[in-house]
Design an enzyme around this catalytic site. Sequence first.
Site, PDB file in Angstrom:
ATOM      1  N   CYS A   1       7.122  29.434  23.784  1.00  0.00           N
ATOM      2  CA  CYS A   1       6.780  30.800  23.738  1.00  0.00           C
ATOM      3  C   CYS A   1       6.405  32.024  22.632  1.00  0.00           C
ATOM      4  CB  CYS A   1       8.678  31.340  24.506  1.00  0.00           C
ATOM      5  SG  CYS A   1       9.524  30.972  25.781  1.00  0.00           S
TER       6      CYS A   1
ATOM      7  N   ARG B   1       2.306  27.702  22.674  1.00  0.00           N
ATOM      8  CA  ARG B   1       3.699  28.148  22.819  1.00  0.00           C
ATOM      9  C   ARG B   1       4.176  27.841  24.025  1.00  0.00           C
ATOM     10  NH1 ARG B   1       4.290  29.116  17.727  1.00  0.00           N
ATOM     11  NH2 ARG B   1       6.242  29.459  18.085  1.00  0.00           N
TER      12      ARG B   1
ATOM     13  N   TRP C   1       7.955  29.488  28.210  1.00  0.00           N
ATOM     14  CA  TRP C   1       8.202  28.393  27.675  1.00  0.00           C
ATOM     15  C   TRP C   1       9.650  28.293  28.555  1.00  0.00           C
ATOM     16  CZ3 TRP C   1      12.467  24.703  27.025  1.00  0.00           C
ATOM     17  CH2 TRP C   1      12.081  23.546  27.126  1.00  0.00           C
TER      18      TRP C   1
ATOM     19  N   ASN D   1      11.836  35.150  22.020  1.00  0.00           N
ATOM     20  CA  ASN D   1      12.042  33.615  22.171  1.00  0.00           C
ATOM     21  C   ASN D   1      13.424  33.098  21.119  1.00  0.00           C
ATOM     22  OD1 ASN D   1       9.248  34.084  22.584  1.00  0.00           O
ATOM     23  ND2 ASN D   1       8.573  33.300  20.456  1.00  0.00           N
ATOM     24  N   GLY D   2      13.806  32.624  21.813  1.00  0.00           N
ATOM     25  CA  GLY D   2      14.745  32.054  21.119  1.00  0.00           C
ATOM     26  C   GLY D   2      15.747  31.916  22.504  1.00  0.00           C
TER      27      GLY D   2
ATOM     28  N   GLU E   1       3.649   5.699  19.664  1.00  0.00           N
ATOM     29  CA  GLU E   1       3.694   7.016  19.503  1.00  0.00           C
ATOM     30  C   GLU E   1       2.206   7.273  20.288  1.00  0.00           C
ATOM     31  OE1 GLU E   1       3.223   9.910  18.508  1.00  0.00           O
ATOM     32  OE2 GLU E   1       2.177  10.807  18.324  1.00  0.00           O
TER      33      GLU E   1
ATOM     34  N   LYS F   1       2.133   9.798  23.499  1.00  0.00           N
ATOM     35  CA  LYS F   1       0.821  10.314  23.873  1.00  0.00           C
ATOM     36  C   LYS F   1       0.142   9.991  25.574  1.00  0.00           C
ATOM     37  CE  LYS F   1       0.079  12.140  21.132  1.00  0.00           C
ATOM     38  NZ  LYS F   1       1.177  12.984  20.587  1.00  0.00           N
TER      39      LYS F   1
ATOM     40  N   GLU G   1       2.822  12.026  28.033  1.00  0.00           N
ATOM     41  CA  GLU G   1       2.777  13.480  27.753  1.00  0.00           C
ATOM     42  C   GLU G   1       1.066  14.164  28.259  1.00  0.00           C
ATOM     43  OE1 GLU G   1       3.401  15.730  23.788  1.00  0.00           O
ATOM     44  OE2 GLU G   1       1.756  13.985  22.655  1.00  0.00           O
TER      45      GLU G   1
ATOM     46  N   HIS H   1      13.520  -9.443  24.573  1.00  0.00           N
ATOM     47  CA  HIS H   1      14.848  -9.377  25.304  1.00  0.00           C
ATOM     48  C   HIS H   1      15.256  -7.753  26.176  1.00  0.00           C
ATOM     49  CE1 HIS H   1      16.180 -11.410  21.429  1.00  0.00           C
ATOM     50  NE2 HIS H   1      15.203 -10.662  20.697  1.00  0.00           N
TER      51      HIS H   1
ATOM     52  N   LYS I   1       4.362  23.941  22.569  1.00  0.00           N
ATOM     53  CA  LYS I   1       3.921  22.535  21.550  1.00  0.00           C
ATOM     54  C   LYS I   1       4.593  22.985  20.351  1.00  0.00           C
ATOM     55  CE  LYS I   1       1.116  21.500  18.182  1.00  0.00           C
ATOM     56  NZ  LYS I   1       0.268  20.062  18.550  1.00  0.00           N
TER      57      LYS I   1
END
Length: 614
Positions: free
Chosen positions: A2, A27, A75, A101-102, A487, A491, A494, A510, A609
């Site tokens: 947000c 954001r 968001w 926000n929060g 990583e 990438k 997402e 395994h 973000k």
Amino acid sequence: MCGIISYAGKRKALPILLEGLYRLEYRGYDSAGVAVVEKNGVVQSVRAVGRVEDLASSLSGVDMHGTVGIAHTRWATHGAPSVANAHPHADCKNSVFVVHNGIIENHNHVRSALLREGHVFSSETDSEVLAHLIERALAGYRKPFFLEDAVSEALRHVEGTFGIAVVSAHDAGKLVVARRGSPLLLGIGDGEFFAASDSAALVRHTRRIVYLDDNELGILSPQGYEVRNFRHKPVAKAIETLVGSLSDAQKGQYEHFMAKEIHEAPDVIRNALRGRVLYHDGTVKIGALDSLAKKSARIERVVIPSCGTSFYAGLAGKYMIEEFAGIPTEVVHASEFRYAPPPLGAHTLVVAISQSGETADTLEAVREAKRKRAPTLAIVNVVGSSIAREAQMGIYNYAGPEIGVASTKAFISQLTVLSLLAVWLGRQHSLSVSTGRSILEELQYLPQKAAVALAAAPRVRELAEIYGAYDNFLYLGRKYNWPTALEGALKLKEISYAHAEGYAAGEMKHGPIALVTDTFPTVVIAPSDSVYEKTISNIQEIKARRGKIIAVATEGNTEIEKLADHILFIPKTIEMLTPILAVIPLQLFAYYVAHKRGCDIDKPRNLAKSVTVE
Ligand code: M6R
């Protein structure tokens, strides 16, 4: 997570708010809205589902002339993306408007109490209770005259985290903002004042910034600003200067921020090293480490709380610190650290890693570490961010703003800083001058080598053409490049929404090997390092099962050509630094696959973000 931008000045607020929203959109981007106080005291508000451009369309033909206003890009946490759930939220009389926000954790309880008192709610959000609480305070028995008093009173009833901005028909012309746990900063202009969740929204207007701390409230009007605590006591705040240029936050010649940021790798490495290498002494000089120096002889453990990409950087950092400093190191998901912290104490250095410096779980991990009296060091990119200010010591990445939601240059920068930290810790223990020098020498060559890795972009694009339609990928690596595999898989998933799993190559037998077919390709990170032969064995096992292999290998390796279906070469470097180069083709691969699939690369679905809620 947000974005908030708000304004009190002499100019028309709406264009400033909209422009700020575009800058904050990374954001959160499922809905957006504005509220502007007009001269007659009436507050006009418009909200829209979707991107800021959808809000801008909804605003066409709407006249808003007021010079005080608030805006938000969302968001979703509580309630699906919808106009009703978009911010700003209003009270029953459409008089008080709030962006938030929060998370208000006790919102159910507060909402029930307000409903009993006759308040009418129009959204499913936790945030709406704030507007009604302020409405109640304004109408209360003691009748606080000022909006800031009503906001303080309202906030006494909520638990959780918030960064809020409030305007009202009552006390029109005033903007009140407050913070607990969610970032908020004031921008000090000339006869105009701003408040935002992120400096990206302010940099065009002013570089003079006041960071609000928790439990502080800002009162802004065209006449000036004041900061108080929630007990109405004025707080003297320093004005700090924002660094960086506006072009840092623009795409330039690139189609996407992600592409621009991947290509910044050489500069990012240079910036992380600049002024920090003491080659002659085989060590590094970083301000934060000077104060750690007094304690370092007694550092017996390192614990690294972090999330997502920063967590994977931490995993590579663990190998660096253990190999070169001999200090046992544990990397912990910050979200786990929060509720199941490892044993901590004065001899455990807690190294929090965060690009944004605002990740709620990582911030809380730092606070928990401080409560346990462990020394805290933050590796953070965003200057002045909450984690940077909360930790006792800090090392900035100086990577510049990272706008693409998928973190790329920050990872490279974090690994560079971690290698410096490993050298420094090593030199405080038993690392020799010559080994320290050899690492530092190799680090100096790394920007050029990163440029060489980037030059393979056209080749990576060809591979993305071949593999862009595949839905499943396995990523394997060993030792330093297990984190690289994790990583690389993150990438891809997402931004392209392809399913990708990262695994330690030795773990493949395994379980994950059961997935391998000729339509389930494996990306193997296999530089010429101490575990190369073992990794080659894994490649052979996959080939024996008709699996396709894309290998990331060291230039000059001709053997691997016989095994892999496709190879992406990276320059030779020392083992500890291989992840910095190996991740570059993986970032490019994810980018080009997502591009081929027509994905919204800089704003992937469901993500934001910085994750400022837990
Ligand atoms: O700002 P931080 O480094 O604390 O963020 C941590 C994660 O949220 C972040 O790395 C996330 O995983 C990115 N989307 C990865 O690309």
